[in-house]
Design a protein around this motif. Sequence first.
Motif, short mmCIF file in Angstrom:
data_model
loop_
_atom_site.label_atom_id
_atom_site.label_comp_id
_atom_site.label_asym_id
_atom_site.label_seq_id
_atom_site.Cartn_x
_atom_site.Cartn_y
_atom_site.Cartn_z
N LEU A 141 0.78 -1.26 0.11
CA LEU A 141 -0.06 -0.17 0.00
C LEU A 141 0.74 1.30 0.10
CD1 LEU A 141 -2.44 -1.00 2.68
CD2 LEU A 141 -2.92 -1.06 0.44
N PRO A 142 0.50 2.23 -0.62
CA PRO A 142 1.13 3.59 -0.50
C PRO A 142 1.21 4.42 0.68
CG PRO A 142 -0.93 3.94 -1.72
CD PRO A 142 -0.67 2.50 -1.51
N ASP A 143 2.12 4.95 1.29
CA ASP A 143 1.92 5.68 2.44
C ASP A 143 1.01 6.63 2.73
OD1 ASP A 143 4.59 4.81 3.04
OD2 ASP A 143 5.72 6.67 2.08
N ASP A 144 0.15 7.20 1.77
CA ASP A 144 -1.06 7.91 1.68
C ASP A 144 -2.31 7.31 1.41
OD1 ASP A 144 -0.36 7.97 -0.92
OD2 ASP A 144 -0.73 9.81 -1.37
N THR A 145 -2.28 6.09 1.75
CA THR A 145 -3.56 5.37 1.57
C THR A 145 -4.93 5.71 1.97
OG1 THR A 145 -4.38 3.09 1.13
CG2 THR A 145 -3.54 3.67 3.09
N GLY A 146 -5.06 6.33 2.89
CA GLY A 146 -6.37 6.74 3.16
C GLY A 146 -7.45 5.76 3.50
N MET A 147 -6.72 4.41 3.82
CA MET A 147 -7.53 3.15 3.68
C MET A 147 -8.68 3.15 4.96
SD MET A 147 -7.97 0.01 2.84
CE MET A 147 -6.32 0.08 1.96
N ASN A 148 -9.92 2.61 4.47
CA ASN A 148 -10.95 2.69 5.54
C ASN A 148 -11.21 1.25 5.88
OD1 ASN A 148 -11.76 5.60 5.22
ND2 ASN A 148 -12.86 5.18 3.55
N SER A 149 -11.32 0.36 5.01
CA SER A 149 -11.35 -1.16 5.59
C SER A 149 -10.63 -2.03 4.71
CB SER A 149 -12.92 -1.56 5.10
OG SER A 149 -13.05 -2.74 5.49
N ILE A 150 -9.88 -2.90 5.48
CA ILE A 150 -8.89 -4.02 4.71
C ILE A 150 -9.42 -5.43 5.36
CG2 ILE A 150 -7.07 -3.74 6.24
CD1 ILE A 150 -5.48 -4.55 3.79
N ASP A 151 -9.71 -6.37 4.59
CA ASP A 151 -10.04 -7.62 5.00
C ASP A 151 -9.47 -8.93 3.89
OD1 ASP A 151 -10.92 -10.03 5.98
OD2 ASP A 151 -13.24 -9.32 5.72
N VAL A 152 -8.33 -9.24 4.32
CA VAL A 152 -7.45 -10.27 3.43
C VAL A 152 -7.25 -11.50 4.35
CG1 VAL A 152 -5.63 -10.53 2.29
CG2 VAL A 152 -6.55 -8.47 2.14
N ARG A 153 -7.78 -12.65 3.63
CA ARG A 153 -7.67 -13.90 4.55
C ARG A 153 -7.13 -14.74 3.49
NH1 ARG A 153 -13.29 -14.57 4.49
NH2 ARG A 153 -13.47 -12.49 3.58
N SER A 154 -6.34 -15.74 4.33
CA SER A 154 -5.91 -17.01 3.66
C SER A 154 -5.93 -18.33 4.53
CB SER A 154 -4.38 -16.72 3.16
OG SER A 154 -3.91 -17.94 2.53
N ARG A 155 -6.45 -19.31 3.91
CA ARG A 155 -6.69 -20.59 4.92
C ARG A 155 -5.07 -21.13 5.28
NH1 ARG A 155 -11.14 -24.32 3.42
NH2 ARG A 155 -12.31 -22.67 4.92
N SER A 156 -4.26 -21.34 4.16
CA SER A 156 -3.20 -22.11 4.36
C SER A 156 -1.92 -21.21 3.76
CB SER A 156 -3.35 -23.42 4.04
OG SER A 156 -3.27 -23.50 2.67
N GLY A 157 -2.29 -20.31 2.96
CA GLY A 157 -1.16 -19.40 2.16
C GLY A 157 -0.59 -18.39 3.44
N ASP A 158 0.42 -17.86 3.01
CA ASP A 158 0.93 -16.72 3.67
C ASP A 158 0.53 -15.34 3.33
OD1 ASP A 158 2.87 -18.54 5.04
OD2 ASP A 158 4.44 -18.24 3.44
N ILE A 159 0.19 -14.20 4.09
CA ILE A 159 0.10 -13.01 3.90
C ILE A 159 1.02 -11.93 4.27
CG2 ILE A 159 -1.83 -11.05 4.23
CD1 ILE A 159 -3.63 -13.30 4.64
N SER A 160 1.32 -10.99 3.47
CA SER A 160 2.29 -9.90 3.86
C SER A 160 1.76 -8.56 3.39
CB SER A 160 3.70 -10.48 3.39
OG SER A 160 3.75 -10.14 1.80
N THR A 161 2.14 -7.73 4.10
CA THR A 161 1.58 -6.34 3.72
C THR A 161 2.68 -5.49 4.15
OG1 THR A 161 0.38 -5.63 6.01
CG2 THR A 161 -1.03 -6.88 4.10
#
Length: 188
Positions: free
Chosen positions: A168-188
Amino acid sequence: STASRFGQELGKLFSSIKPNITVSRSIGDVTLCIPRIFDKPINVLTTSGDIEARDLHVTDLRLSSTSGDINVELFAPLNHGVFSTTSGDIHVESDADNAQISTVSGDVEIHGDYDHLKFGSTSGDVELEAKVRQCDFASVSGDLDLRFTGALTIINGHTTSGDIDVELPDDTGMNSIDVRSRSGDIST
């Protein structure tokens, strides 16, 4: 000037067409020559032929292929785009209000600017580098490399066993993030 008059007359002819343009082809190439600005829906379906759409100004574009690749490079805004394959790869570079991209086993590459982007893959990998305000995605086993380049409102997605990498960019202004994985890796 003759070419310009011809283009204007051709534009008048195409603007009088009332139904959608639908092209369906099992084998072989299809080439559509349309005016640069066209406000009727265009549907192209192939079994094994590749589909390429470049430098068009259309409002509604739907491209589908079973095993052919889809390559879209539009530099005028698109209202609605649907791009899908079973085993072909998809490359989309566009600005769109609403875009849906799906594949079973092909790889997907997405660039551009989207108000709402929805994409899915069963086993193909997805690479995204785009400005997206709302993003919904789903994958079963493909890896997702998502680089968002502008302010976002919502990211909602999941994968069963694929890895998800979100940047994500530094100035994302994010309101909602929902990222899921059952057996894989998640990195942000």
